[in-house]
Scaffold this active site. Sequence first.
Site, PDB file in Angstrom:
ATOM      1  N   CYS A  74      44.930  46.502  33.820  1.00  0.00           N
ATOM      2  CA  CYS A  74      44.402  45.130  33.865  1.00  0.00           C
ATOM      3  C   CYS A  74      43.796  44.704  32.534  1.00  0.00           C
ATOM      4  CB  CYS A  74      43.371  45.000  34.978  1.00  0.00           C
ATOM      5  SG  CYS A  74      43.982  45.437  36.622  1.00  0.00           S
ATOM      6  N   ASP A  91      39.640  48.257  40.511  1.00  0.00           N
ATOM      7  CA  ASP A  91      39.635  48.316  41.972  1.00  0.00           C
ATOM      8  C   ASP A  91      40.863  49.070  42.496  1.00  0.00           C
ATOM      9  OD1 ASP A  91      37.716  46.410  41.217  1.00  0.00           O
ATOM     10  OD2 ASP A  91      37.872  45.415  43.143  1.00  0.00           O
ATOM     11  N   ASP A 123      39.141  42.534  38.538  1.00  0.00           N
ATOM     12  CA  ASP A 123      38.425  41.701  39.505  1.00  0.00           C
ATOM     13  C   ASP A 123      36.997  41.341  39.131  1.00  0.00           C
ATOM     14  OD1 ASP A 123      40.759  42.189  40.791  1.00  0.00           O
ATOM     15  OD2 ASP A 123      39.887  42.964  42.625  1.00  0.00           O
ATOM     16  N   CYS A 179      46.568  42.717  38.561  1.00  0.00           N
ATOM     17  CA  CYS A 179      47.427  42.772  39.755  1.00  0.00           C
ATOM     18  C   CYS A 179      48.084  41.430  40.039  1.00  0.00           C
ATOM     19  CB  CYS A 179      46.626  43.244  40.949  1.00  0.00           C
ATOM     20  SG  CYS A 179      45.989  44.921  40.766  1.00  0.00           S
ATOM     21  N   GLU A 230      36.038  47.655  49.064  1.00  0.00           N
ATOM     22  CA  GLU A 230      37.175  46.930  49.621  1.00  0.00           C
ATOM     23  C   GLU A 230      37.979  47.864  50.519  1.00  0.00           C
ATOM     24  OE1 GLU A 230      37.982  43.707  46.053  1.00  0.00           O
ATOM     25  OE2 GLU A 230      39.364  45.388  46.303  1.00  0.00           O
ATOM     26  N   SER A 236      40.202  43.500  49.743  1.00  0.00           N
ATOM     27  CA  SER A 236      40.911  43.171  48.515  1.00  0.00           C
ATOM     28  C   SER A 236      41.610  41.841  48.675  1.00  0.00           C
ATOM     29  CB  SER A 236      41.937  44.265  48.215  1.00  0.00           C
ATOM     30  OG  SER A 236      42.849  43.838  47.226  1.00  0.00           O
TER      31      SER A 236
END
Length: 567
Positions: free
Chosen positions: A62, A94, A136, A207, A457, A483
Amino acid sequence: MSRQRGLILAPMNSGKRHSHLVTDGPSRAPARAMMKAVGFTDADLAKPLIGIANTWTEIGPCNFHLRALAEHVKAGVRAAGGTPLEFNTVSISDGITMGTEGMKTSLISRELIADSIELVARGNSLDGLVCLSACDKTNPGVMMALARLDLPGLALYGGSINHGRHHGQALTVQDVFEAVGAFNAGKIDAQEFLGIENAACPAVGACGGQFTANTMATIMEAIGISPAGLNGIPATAGEKNRAAYRCGEIVMDMVRSDRKPSQIMTRPAFENAIASVAASGGSTNAVLHLLALAKEANVALQIDEFDAISRRTPTIATLKPGGLYTAVEMHQAGGISLLLRRLLEGRILRGGCLTVTGRTLGEEVQGAPETSGQQVIRPTDKPFKPTGGLVILRGNLAEEGAVLKVAGSNREKIAGPARVFNCEEDAMAAANAQQIKAGDVVVIRYEGPKGGPGMREMLGVTAALAGQGLADSVALLTDGRFSGATRGFSIGHVAPEAFTGGLIAFVQEGDLIEIDVSARRLHAAIAPAELAKRRAGWKAPAPRYRRGVMAKYANTVSSASEGAVTG
């Protein structure tokens, strides 16, 4: 007026409203000497000092590319007459930590990101900020810092990963999580399982669906703290470097004009942000993060307002996990700007809100182009669903509220027996053993902000059930989170949480749980006398952590209904 070179710098209108405290005058010679040791010159120090707050990490795709992207931001700052100073903060993936104890650190990192950026900016008297984020919690973390500091500054999202391809189908990491359930259920063999794993994430970037990262990237443009049209550019596209350079130029204009986040993150701008989530079928985590951001921005915002705005906002994009397309495909169709243009045309967007460019959001998006024949984003009068993707439930099980995403589900009511688990691992074991059956309501508790701590999550559990074909026939509720990649009938952020004595702590195996979407109701059918008996003598479990950052967080964090903030 001037003195010996290096002792007094440019006039105040250059934008050095803060950094002169560090760089100007004879008493600051030691500071200048130390900065010269790493290559800064008198000419550099005479210019506004612009912090480049980076969330780069080598752990996961990410944020991996943000170190290189920062060079283009810095080039833009220099070209526009500023001196960039890059620094880093943390990032927790995450997707990598999902299903492990490490996932508890993810939400906590949001607070640390905001705190660390604040400390560096205040400590060094920076004149402006450009924040680079992707995974995130880095997205809300940098926005919270910008709101708290109220320095001229903006945020740029690093961009989505390209989707993978397997047997002609577009894949995201969501498909890998669901493949776990399919493999455990014997629906796919080991070769197919490995093929999905190897194909899903082909390069760098966050993602690839309208999961939490891309939901927050949408919010960043809708609220005006990111320049319109730049966040949705995919991570590996050459345009991203040009976008980064442009952000360097924009921040210098903000610094000279003294244009601040408080002028941008207004109450109408928050309404735009919520509408963008509702219209795009975005992540339930947006509720948590926008509540936290509103507190930093001194904007009054309550959890029930998400429901009110979602009711009047149609779902006009069909994006994974509930829809058909990935974030890259959305960008190819016209991107976030087209989504916002549609909301403007439908009189849902508040077009007069200021953005970081000095133009209004309406001015920025009214001419957004649309790719001919695209099927991703519709006009508001021809929506995929007449209302938005977020629902706030209340009832005896959620007196402070709970969040349900309905973008990918048409179910209105569920009533079923509770299957109760005191942690995610126990629920995952039951799912993998195929002990969860159609009609069950899975309850996972002691995973809230204090009880977890950190609100893990539950993508591993929901994806395992989806992979077994149970996404539409099993409900799942938790005082933890879901999530953005979760699909199915999943209710998160149940508050009060179990650890603080919320009713979710007293649900037992087999209790009837009733969920009514149209009535916005979440109810456990427990007789008052029986509930009193269960409450008698109840004690919260011993804290899982007694020292360190986890304990500090658990001791100071607020309810999920207030954004799970520590300030």
